[in-house]
Design an enzyme around this catalytic site. Sequence first.
Site, PDB file in Angstrom:
ATOM      1  N   TYR A  15      15.279 -19.161  52.143  1.00  0.00           N
ATOM      2  CA  TYR A  15      16.196 -18.623  51.140  1.00  0.00           C
ATOM      3  C   TYR A  15      16.113 -19.461  49.873  1.00  0.00           C
ATOM      4  O   TYR A  15      16.352 -20.670  49.886  1.00  0.00           O
ATOM      5  CB  TYR A  15      17.634 -18.607  51.664  1.00  0.00           C
ATOM      6  CG  TYR A  15      17.933 -17.564  52.717  1.00  0.00           C
ATOM      7  CD1 TYR A  15      17.039 -16.541  53.011  1.00  0.00           C
ATOM      8  CD2 TYR A  15      19.139 -17.603  53.419  1.00  0.00           C
ATOM      9  CE1 TYR A  15      17.325 -15.592  53.975  1.00  0.00           C
ATOM     10  CE2 TYR A  15      19.436 -16.645  54.389  1.00  0.00           C
ATOM     11  CZ  TYR A  15      18.519 -15.652  54.665  1.00  0.00           C
ATOM     12  OH  TYR A  15      18.805 -14.714  55.627  1.00  0.00           O
ATOM     13  N   MET A  16      15.795 -18.797  48.794  1.00  0.00           N
ATOM     14  CA  MET A  16      15.655 -19.439  47.483  1.00  0.00           C
ATOM     15  C   MET A  16      14.694 -20.633  47.555  1.00  0.00           C
ATOM     16  O   MET A  16      14.892 -21.653  46.888  1.00  0.00           O
ATOM     17  CB  MET A  16      17.023 -19.895  46.939  1.00  0.00           C
ATOM     18  CG  MET A  16      18.020 -18.782  46.742  1.00  0.00           C
ATOM     19  SD  MET A  16      17.446 -17.552  45.542  1.00  0.00           S
ATOM     20  CE  MET A  16      18.847 -16.423  45.535  1.00  0.00           C
TER      21      MET A  16
END
Length: 349
Positions: free
Chosen positions: A59-60
């Site tokens: 994530y990110m």
Amino acid sequence: MNLTDFRTLGRTGLRVSPLALGTMTFGDPSWGADEATSAEILSRYLDAGGNFVDTANAYMGGRAEEVLGAYLGKRPGLRDRLVIATKFALSMDPTDPNNGGTGRKAIRHHVDESLSRLGTDYIDLYWQHNWDRHTPLEETISTLDDLVREGKVRYVGLSDTPAWAVARMATLAEWRGWTPIAAIQVEYNLLERTSEGELFGAARELGLGVLPWSPLANGVLTGKYTRDNQNPAGAGRGMFVGRHLHEGTFRLLDALGRIAGELGTTVAATALAWVRQQPVVSSTIIGARTVGQLEANLASLDVTLSPEQLAELDGLTTPELNFPAAFLRDFGVPAQQGNTVINGLRASA
């Protein structure tokens, strides 16, 4: 209902809140939430009594885990009160074939990286982010068992994994005395219900918890999309919603709006309540880019749909399930039962 109405996850003794806080939006203000806003969202969720936070290494690009780790690092004593879930399988280095996937080398690398970013020495629930067609299931599940025995992981789960692989991995773990599979994670909402076939069947038979992700269908079921405005401002994940923008969806939104009006709530809260009230669901993963969005999602805990309202929404989006679901329903049941009723089930023919 509130966030402190805890549920055990599958056949484990792990207590989790009925809504889990997803962190896919954390750490990137261009699409999600900056670090300060992410901290506000976390604080609001925890202040409301929630204990279940779901993230992933990818994530990110790792920032979501870092933001969560920084938050916990400033609050000594908080970490052990939380159930922190993260994931492995997605590549963090596209030039390295062994960086992604679910092989032993990749898992070993990613668990240590996640522990470092999170600033903790153990992960409560470690998810296979998705199925890897190149790796034997035995290799993955035995490696996860090693991590549990070493104390780096407490429980393991399977996200975005075919039902046959879920069943085989759970059975391998059971027969070989390895750490059991605790739960599955699936896309599930009023517009994506095909998990009700094989995956939910596997979960019921094997005693697995079920965690839906994208319960609002990437925002379609918030009510912001209408017949007249199919590209609303602030639609952060608009690229994913095109397949849903058709008349059937707008008829569903009409019904959700009417039911929401009857209950004095919002379309989003009504759609979330439908997911939460499905018997097989253990906890529902909600996401938010702002504190306001989180508040709107938490409001769904105050909503209880009647059997009639549940049935109406069910009927508007009944999924076409893979063979042999319809065959067994339309032929198998009447052929077996005749005119009798067994366990409350009456033959449809």
